[in-house]
Design a protein around this motif. Structure first.
Motif, PDB file in Angstrom:
ATOM      1  N   ALA A  72     -25.103  44.321  38.145  1.00 49.74           N
ATOM      2  CA  ALA A  72     -25.812  44.897  39.293  1.00 49.74           C
ATOM      3  C   ALA A  72     -25.039  44.570  40.571  1.00 49.74           C
ATOM      4  CB  ALA A  72     -27.220  44.332  39.364  1.00 49.74           C
ATOM      5  N   PHE A  73     -25.285  45.373  41.612  1.00 49.43           N
ATOM      6  CA  PHE A  73     -24.559  45.200  42.881  1.00 49.43           C
ATOM      7  C   PHE A  73     -25.559  45.260  44.034  1.00 49.43           C
ATOM      8  CE2 PHE A  73     -22.312  46.650  46.632  1.00 49.43           C
ATOM      9  CZ  PHE A  73     -21.064  46.035  46.550  1.00 49.43           C
ATOM     10  N   LEU A  74     -25.390  44.321  44.951  1.00 50.99           N
ATOM     11  CA  LEU A  74     -26.205  44.317  46.173  1.00 50.99           C
ATOM     12  C   LEU A  74     -25.285  44.136  47.358  1.00 50.99           C
ATOM     13  CD1 LEU A  74     -29.209  44.132  47.303  1.00 50.99           C
ATOM     14  CD2 LEU A  74     -28.842  41.663  47.339  1.00 50.99           C
ATOM     15  N   GLU A  75     -25.497  44.894  48.423  1.00 51.45           N
ATOM     16  CA  GLU A  75     -24.757  44.582  49.656  1.00 51.45           C
ATOM     17  C   GLU A  75     -25.633  43.649  50.484  1.00 51.45           C
ATOM     18  OE1 GLU A  75     -24.055  47.673  52.569  1.00 51.45           O
ATOM     19  OE2 GLU A  75     -26.048  48.540  52.254  1.00 51.45           O
ATOM     20  N   PHE A 113     -29.795  37.737  56.531  1.00 57.35           N
ATOM     21  CA  PHE A 113     -29.182  38.725  55.638  1.00 57.35           C
ATOM     22  C   PHE A 113     -29.793  40.105  55.862  1.00 57.35           C
ATOM     23  CE2 PHE A 113     -28.214  34.875  53.154  1.00 57.35           C
ATOM     24  CZ  PHE A 113     -26.882  35.114  52.864  1.00 57.35           C
ATOM     25  N   TYR A 114     -28.915  41.106  55.861  1.00 55.42           N
ATOM     26  CA  TYR A 114     -29.349  42.509  55.841  1.00 55.42           C
ATOM     27  C   TYR A 114     -29.022  43.028  54.443  1.00 55.42           C
ATOM     28  CZ  TYR A 114     -28.682  41.961  60.925  1.00 55.42           C
ATOM     29  OH  TYR A 114     -28.720  41.530  62.227  1.00 55.42           O
ATOM     30  N   LEU A 115     -30.033  43.455  53.704  1.00 48.72           N
ATOM     31  CA  LEU A 115     -29.776  43.857  52.325  1.00 48.72           C
ATOM     32  C   LEU A 115     -29.832  45.367  52.163  1.00 48.72           C
ATOM     33  CD1 LEU A 115     -31.817  41.159  50.374  1.00 48.72           C
ATOM     34  CD2 LEU A 115     -29.508  41.029  51.349  1.00 48.72           C
ATOM     35  N   GLY A 116     -28.906  45.879  51.358  1.00 49.52           N
ATOM     36  CA  GLY A 116     -28.911  47.293  51.008  1.00 49.52           C
ATOM     37  C   GLY A 116     -28.847  47.420  49.500  1.00 49.52           C
ATOM     38  N   GLY A 134     -32.526  32.125  57.081  1.00 51.46           N
ATOM     39  CA  GLY A 134     -33.718  32.077  57.911  1.00 51.46           C
ATOM     40  C   GLY A 134     -34.537  33.330  57.674  1.00 51.46           C
ATOM     41  N   THR A 135     -33.880  34.454  57.601  1.00 55.10           N
ATOM     42  CA  THR A 135     -34.559  35.747  57.500  1.00 55.10           C
ATOM     43  C   THR A 135     -33.787  36.654  56.558  1.00 55.10           C
ATOM     44  OG1 THR A 135     -35.049  35.536  59.846  1.00 55.10           O
ATOM     45  CG2 THR A 135     -35.430  37.695  58.877  1.00 55.10           C
ATOM     46  N   ILE A 136     -34.536  37.410  55.768  1.00 56.20           N
ATOM     47  CA  ILE A 136     -33.912  38.420  54.916  1.00 56.20           C
ATOM     48  C   ILE A 136     -34.584  39.749  55.234  1.00 56.20           C
ATOM     49  CG2 ILE A 136     -33.664  39.228  52.532  1.00 56.20           C
ATOM     50  CD1 ILE A 136     -33.378  36.377  51.651  1.00 56.20           C
ATOM     51  N   GLN A 137     -33.786  40.732  55.584  1.00 55.64           N
ATOM     52  CA  GLN A 137     -34.350  42.037  55.925  1.00 55.64           C
ATOM     53  C   GLN A 137     -33.767  43.080  54.962  1.00 55.64           C
ATOM     54  OE1 GLN A 137     -33.644  42.997  60.078  1.00 55.64           O
ATOM     55  NE2 GLN A 137     -34.969  44.781  59.985  1.00 55.64           N
ATOM     56  N   HIS A 138     -34.661  43.747  54.234  1.00 59.42           N
ATOM     57  CA  HIS A 138     -34.180  44.826  53.351  1.00 59.42           C
ATOM     58  C   HIS A 138     -34.080  46.093  54.207  1.00 59.42           C
ATOM     59  CE1 HIS A 138     -34.724  47.419  49.481  1.00 59.42           C
ATOM     60  NE2 HIS A 138     -33.524  47.487  49.991  1.00 59.42           N
ATOM     61  N   ILE A 139     -32.850  46.548  54.413  1.00 58.22           N
ATOM     62  CA  ILE A 139     -32.636  47.664  55.347  1.00 58.22           C
ATOM     63  C   ILE A 139     -32.899  49.008  54.680  1.00 58.22           C
ATOM     64  CG2 ILE A 139     -30.945  48.748  56.913  1.00 58.22           C
ATOM     65  CD1 ILE A 139     -31.783  45.769  57.570  1.00 58.22           C
ATOM     66  N   GLY A 140     -32.450  49.175  53.436  1.00 62.55           N
ATOM     67  CA  GLY A 140     -32.625  50.461  52.753  1.00 62.55           C
ATOM     68  C   GLY A 140     -31.673  50.545  51.584  1.00 62.55           C
ATOM     69  N   PRO A 141     -31.245  51.761  51.234  1.00 61.17           N
ATOM     70  CA  PRO A 141     -30.364  51.908  50.065  1.00 61.17           C
ATOM     71  C   PRO A 141     -28.967  51.369  50.328  1.00 61.17           C
ATOM     72  CG  PRO A 141     -30.716  54.021  51.133  1.00 61.17           C
ATOM     73  CD  PRO A 141     -31.596  53.044  51.843  1.00 61.17           C
ATOM     74  N   LEU A 142     -28.172  51.298  49.290  1.00 61.88           N
ATOM     75  CA  LEU A 142     -26.788  50.835  49.412  1.00 61.88           C
ATOM     76  C   LEU A 142     -26.062  51.581  50.533  1.00 61.88           C
ATOM     77  CD1 LEU A 142     -25.555  50.480  45.719  1.00 61.88           C
ATOM     78  CD2 LEU A 142     -25.608  48.679  47.468  1.00 61.88           C
TER      79      LEU A 142
END
Ligand code: NAP
Length: 276
Positions: free
Chosen positions: A104-107, A124-127, A145-153
């Motif tokens: 699996a791959f995560l940005e 972290f900004y996650l895609g 401190g913070t993790i924000q899921h931004i959207g798709p890859l």
């Protein structure tokens, strides 16, 4: 957790130290061999069987080189967390390479420089897909401190470049403002006291004030990486049909800093270009 950290630069080494302190099985690798706990000279040995593989290296060619070396030992049950700042275009290309192996791959680009990484305050900004985000949380939470899921890859890389474009322009405006004030004979104490009560005060000015005052250009975030991010932002903007005039001019100023030999210094060291 069984974690592999590829890239022991300013950030990778801080994350690795924190994960080792937490008692995880951490294998560390860096292109140039380094005296570092749990160091593996062979990248494949560092990666084989790891649940989480964090890649935090310089730029797209560096990520490509790392991935090409580890693809033969990647497979299902593994998650590659790509944290180097690159663009959406490169992210999609690298995700495809990794996903073809079954891994699996995560940005996961991030903000917060050396002090934040050391203090487990990386943002972290996650895609990527929500299920992959959920998989990554146990390894990212203790660094963050913070993790924000931004959207798709791809979305997190674009957001990261948008954030850095703002920071670089703010830093340049601050450097020009301070240089004008100094040239007018105003002491730094007075300048920063005024700034502290001015709308122009920012998280960036708070973070960089000591560096400006002490002419300390040791790197928290290097000029070469900020210059790289500005170039990636301009490329991304062009792909989206935009022209970012002010940022394009700033790229030229960064080239001046590189020509002066300041590429390893903190990006606020660019203030010296104003007196060249
Ligand atoms: P750094 O201290 O300059 O370290 C760069 C790392 O990349 C080193 O481990 C270096 O290995 C490796 N590298 C360079 N070219 C390579 C290649 N061709 N193949 C394999 N490895 C290569 O960088 P950093 O400050 O830790 O930043 C790492 C990434 O995070 C960058 O993308 C940066 O833009 C991003 N980032 C940094 C910060 C920050 O505040 N520092 C904040 C947000 C995002 P060698 O030791 O062999 O040169």
């Amino acid at each position: 957790m069984n974690i592999s950290i590829l890239g022991l630069g300013i950030i990778g080494s801080a994350w690795a130290e924190n994960l080792i302190t937490d008692g995880h099985r951490v294998r560390c690798w860096n292109r140039s061999p380094k005296e570092f706990p749990n160091f593996h000279a062979s990248i494949r040995e560092a990666v084989e069987g790891a649940q989480f593989i964090i890649v935090v290296v310089a730029d797209p060619p560096a990520v490509q080189s790392v991935l090409e070396q580890i693809l033969p030992v990647l497979g299902s049950g593994q998650l590659v967390i790509q944290s180097s700042t690159i663009s959406a275009k490169w992210t999609l290309r690298f995700a495809d390479m990794v996903q073809k192996t079954g891994a699996a791959f995560l940005e996961a680009p991030f903000t917060g420089s050396k002090p934040a990484a050391e203090a487990r305050q990386t943002v972290f900004y996650l895609g990527g897909d929500p299920e992959v985000v959920a998989l990554a949380r146990p390894v990212l939470d203790p660094l963050s401190g913070t993790i924000q899921h931004i959207g798709p890859l791809g979305s997190a890389s674009s957001l990261k470049l948008a954030m850095n474009l703002n920071l670089a322009n703010m830093a340049q405006a601050l450097a020009e403002s301070l240089t004008l004030s100094r040239a007018a004979g105003i002491p730094d104490d007075i300048y920063f006291a005024a700034l502290s009560r001015n709308a122009g005060r920012s998280g960036l000015s708070d973070l960089k004030e000591p560096k400006f005052r002490q002419h300390d250009y040791s790197p928290q975030f290097s000029l070469k990486h900020m210059g790289k991010d500005l170039r990636l932002a301009i490329e991304t903007a062009m792909d989206l049909g935009l022209s970012l005039d002010q940022t394009a001019r700033l790229v030229a100023t960064y080239s001046k800093g590189t020509a002066a030999g300041w590429q390893e210094d903190d990006f606020v060291g660019l203030i010296r270009a104003l007196s060249i």
